[in-house]
Design a protein around this motif. Structure first.
Motif, PDB file in Angstrom:
ATOM      1  N   ARG A  32      30.861  44.294  11.963  1.00  0.00           N
ATOM      2  CA  ARG A  32      29.427  44.099  12.181  1.00  0.00           C
ATOM      3  C   ARG A  32      29.120  44.112  13.669  1.00  0.00           C
ATOM      4  NH1 ARG A  32      25.068  39.796   9.681  1.00  0.00           N
ATOM      5  NH2 ARG A  32      23.476  40.115  11.260  1.00  0.00           N
ATOM      6  N   LEU A  61      19.115  41.269   8.073  1.00  0.00           N
ATOM      7  CA  LEU A  61      19.698  42.159   9.077  1.00  0.00           C
ATOM      8  C   LEU A  61      18.576  42.839   9.846  1.00  0.00           C
ATOM      9  CD1 LEU A  61      22.607  43.170   9.854  1.00  0.00           C
ATOM     10  CD2 LEU A  61      22.148  45.149   8.387  1.00  0.00           C
ATOM     11  N   THR A  82      24.300  48.795  19.293  1.00  0.00           N
ATOM     12  CA  THR A  82      24.789  49.784  18.333  1.00  0.00           C
ATOM     13  C   THR A  82      23.634  50.675  17.894  1.00  0.00           C
ATOM     14  OG1 THR A  82      26.604  48.414  17.495  1.00  0.00           O
ATOM     15  CG2 THR A  82      25.764  50.123  16.026  1.00  0.00           C
ATOM     16  N   LEU A 155      25.975  50.359   4.702  1.00  0.00           N
ATOM     17  CA  LEU A 155      26.227  49.708   5.991  1.00  0.00           C
ATOM     18  C   LEU A 155      25.569  48.325   6.038  1.00  0.00           C
ATOM     19  CD1 LEU A 155      25.750  52.600   8.580  1.00  0.00           C
ATOM     20  CD2 LEU A 155      27.779  51.160   8.354  1.00  0.00           C
ATOM     21  N   ARG A 158      27.564  45.886   3.950  1.00  0.00           N
ATOM     22  CA  ARG A 158      28.831  45.583   4.619  1.00  0.00           C
ATOM     23  C   ARG A 158      28.613  44.620   5.775  1.00  0.00           C
ATOM     24  NH1 ARG A 158      33.939  44.180   5.641  1.00  0.00           N
ATOM     25  NH2 ARG A 158      34.660  44.945   7.661  1.00  0.00           N
ATOM     26  N   TRP A 159      27.596  44.881   6.595  1.00  0.00           N
ATOM     27  CA  TRP A 159      27.355  44.058   7.785  1.00  0.00           C
ATOM     28  C   TRP A 159      26.732  42.707   7.446  1.00  0.00           C
ATOM     29  CZ3 TRP A 159      25.221  48.600  11.222  1.00  0.00           C
ATOM     30  CH2 TRP A 159      26.313  49.358  11.675  1.00  0.00           C
ATOM     31  N   SER A 160      26.267  42.530   6.226  1.00  0.00           N
ATOM     32  CA  SER A 160      25.766  41.217   5.810  1.00  0.00           C
ATOM     33  C   SER A 160      26.802  40.471   4.967  1.00  0.00           C
ATOM     34  CB  SER A 160      24.457  41.368   5.025  1.00  0.00           C
ATOM     35  OG  SER A 160      24.668  42.110   3.842  1.00  0.00           O
TER      36      SER A 160
END
Length: 339
Positions: A32, A61, A82, A155, A158-160
């Protein structure tokens, strides 16, 4: 007449299902981001992250949407930021330029592309190669866009800290939504007039989906289609509307549904067509409901474009659908995209 576009729209149910496991595996390798996240590109690749805003919000997010042009010259990038850049070919000039600008500022570039050896992939820090082969790049883009939405959603999950394969709970409904979208489009085009303009309205993330819908008509044959915020439309742009025109309000949130319904109801007696583009029913909440609403409304706009082209005899694989000046426009576009 437009069997390639029809095939591509229909293929989305299976392709998105097939892409899910490979995408989940690929995003699983990515940590992340520890700082600001921006996502964008050109055309559909700019609309996609903006359209996902409600989904990202539901995950907690924060993702800022931007165009490649904006990132190239009008966005402050701080070292450690990013930036997700999308391009199916990976060779869109302004998107590649944006990647170089981000890298020069110390940012991290994540590329979403089918072009594993493309210019964008070459400059990116990390690349997610989209696990599918586009069916056509000559029709108004449909499959490419939905796979991009799926990759962004994977994404986000995944990032959360969640499993991206949970997207199957939403994607499994696509066959049913395709049927509903076909019915919606058939009813809508029955009263549309070929000499009329088309207005696509939306608020918040729905404006990005409306912009995507308008772009399909541009791609289908240079059809005059305008995207605008639902509220701003009635502050002056409304004076452009004439009886032969059509209006569609994309509405997936309580506020956009309420206001969109009011605008549609008031314009329906005056215009050839006025319709609310609402999500299909879905049993779920949070990010699932947000992603379901995004997909089901997007499918309606795809089918609307196809139904319009079929009704009025537009061959969407030809420049401007075979209408005058297609070669001239294609030449100008090619020249500008190369510079």
């Amino acid at each position: 007449m437009n069997h390639v576009m029809a095939t591509e729209i229909a293929a989305q149910a299976q392709v998105l299902s097939d892409c899910l496991e490979p995408l989940a595996e690929r995003v699983g390798r990515l940590a992340r981001p520890g700082s600001w996240i921006t996502a964008g590109g050109c055309g559909d690749s700019a609309f996609a992250p903006a359209a996902c805003q409600t989904f990202f919000d539901a995950l907690g997010l924060q993702v800022e949407a931007a165009t490649a042009m904006g990132l190239s010259g009008f966005t402050r990038i701080i070292a450690g930021d990013t930036v997700i850049l999308s391009s199916i070919s990976g060779n869109t000039r302004r998107t590649v330029e944006a990647a170089h600008v981000v890298k020069a500022a110390g940012g991290r570039v994540l590329a979403l592309t089918c072009g594993e050896t493309s210019a964008l992939a070459a400059v990116a820090d990390e690349v997610i190669v989209l696990p599918f082969t586009p069916i056509s790049r000559k029709t108004p883009h449909t499959l490419d866009y939905l796979v991009t939405l799926e990759a962004l959603a994977a994404l986000g999950l995944r990032w959360s800290g969640q499993d991206p394969t949970q997207l199957a709970e939403v994607i499994d409904n696509i066959p049913e939504w395709l049927d509903a979208a076909r019915d919606f489009a058939g009813d809508a085009v029955a009263t549309m007039r070929s000499e009329g303009k088309i207005f696509m309205l939306g608020a918040g993330p729905d404006l990005a989906t409306a912009s995507y819908g308008a772009a399909k008509f541009h791609e289908a044959g240079g059809i005059p289609a305008f995207a605008a915020e639902t509220e701003n439309f009635i502050h002056g742009m409304n004076f452009m509307a004439e009886p032969a025109d059509s209006l569609f309000a994309v509405a997936t949130t309580p506020l956009s549904i309420r206001r969109g319904a009011e605008v549609v109801a008031n314009f329906r007696p005056f215009l050839a067509t006025a319709s609310l583009v609402e999500p299909e029913p879905f049993e779920g909440d949070g990010w699932r409901a947000a992603f379901a609403a995004l997909l089901s409304t997007t499918l309606k706009l795809q089918h609307l474009c196809l139904a319009y082209a079929d009704r009025f005899g537009l061959e969407v694989e030809l420049p401007r659908a075979g209408r005058p000046f297609g070669a001239e426009h294609t030449g100008i576009q090619s020249q500008l995209m190369a510079t």
